[in-house]
Design an enzyme around this catalytic site. Sequence first.
Site, PDB file in Angstrom:
ATOM      1  N   ASP A 137      29.134  35.373  33.925  1.00  0.00           N
ATOM      2  CA  ASP A 137      29.453  36.791  33.745  1.00  0.00           C
ATOM      3  C   ASP A 137      28.378  37.476  32.902  1.00  0.00           C
ATOM      4  OD1 ASP A 137      31.230  39.235  33.341  1.00  0.00           O
ATOM      5  OD2 ASP A 137      32.646  37.884  34.287  1.00  0.00           O
ATOM      6  N   HIS A 168      32.651  42.885  29.857  1.00  0.00           N
ATOM      7  CA  HIS A 168      33.334  42.280  31.004  1.00  0.00           C
ATOM      8  C   HIS A 168      33.536  40.780  30.820  1.00  0.00           C
ATOM      9  CE1 HIS A 168      33.778  40.955  35.259  1.00  0.00           C
ATOM     10  NE2 HIS A 168      34.293  42.167  35.452  1.00  0.00           N
ATOM     11  N   SER A 325      38.513  41.010  39.037  1.00  0.00           N
ATOM     12  CA  SER A 325      37.785  40.292  37.977  1.00  0.00           C
ATOM     13  C   SER A 325      38.737  39.775  36.915  1.00  0.00           C
ATOM     14  CB  SER A 325      36.766  41.219  37.308  1.00  0.00           C
ATOM     15  OG  SER A 325      35.626  41.395  38.096  1.00  0.00           O
TER      16      SER A 325
END
Length: 379
Positions: A137, A168, A325
């Site tokens: 990520d 994120h 996600s």
Amino acid sequence: MMRKKSFWLGMLTAFMLVFTMAFSDSASAAQPAKNVEKDYIVGFKSGVKTASVKKDIIKESGGKVDKQFRIINAAKAKLDKEALKEVKNDPDVAYVEEDHVAHALAQTVPYGIPLIKADKVQAQGFKGANVKVAVLDTGIQASHPDLNVVGGASFVAGEAYNTDGNGHGTHVAGTVAALDNTTGVLGVAPSVSLYAVKVLNSSGSGSYSGIVSGIEWATTNGMDVINMSLGGASGSTAMKQAVDNAYAKGVVVVAAAGNSGSSGNTNTIGYPAKYDSVIAVGAVDSNSNRASFSSVGAELEVMAPGAGVYSTYPTNTYATLNGTSMASPHVAGAAALILSKHPNLSASQVRNRLSSTATYLGSSFYYGKGLINVEAAAQ
């Protein structure tokens, strides 16, 4: 006659005694109760500096000093109602505030944990110990108090794996593995060995070559589970070979299906989720309804919570995000729980357990096999 007189005199005396006692009791009950002392913090004006002067101010007001602070110009004191009034009116007193009580903030269990029944497996004592999970990520804020990042690598020039300029990756990592430490949030598998593999930059983008490098690093370094909350619209032979190799080497590979929603019978699943060796994960909300943004298609394998997911975030904080996600790390964490209970299972066996025990929600084009049930999968 004398007896009768004595009798009535005695009765009168007794009556007066009872009346007096009753009246006395009533009078006592009507007396105001003694003022109750409470704890306060008394702050003094800058001219009041010595401990003895502070003590005298409170004492002369009818209060009692419990403690004087070393740095701030204040003292803790016990004051009743009258003393409180006196202290407040003293010209040398800057403020008086009640000594309130604080409480430890309880750990938040995000709705996704019980929805996929991860809490049931955790209660059995299986929390992902001895299982390695790589989060490919934007990196992970390794210093976050609710995360324990044990290693990693970066394939983004100029950016370290243990930092996250986007947020994120840190959010995804928390869903997988936020610590069971009575504060913050709880992850699906809080005892896993968490690795940060940075393949996306601080803007949230990354090259396919960087992602392939991250997959190879995870495979070479003995990861048990790879989570990829990322995707692209174009296929890649190199990426397919990388995930196929990882799966063949015993790595459970999980990826977000995508956030392109549905459009009739159009397959909207992205890559690498579209590859056969990858578990493609769609998103549901807290009521197990498919999230409108969740991609659909024949490759969709299972669903997990992905709407309004609360997790770790830089810097040392928490945030609520939406997306497949957010769903994918629930499945990666679930795979880790299964492996912590059954360490000898192959990647294909873990995958089969997740899909075969999922709760049916509807058409496989929209829901895959359904919502994962970790308790059933870990039996």
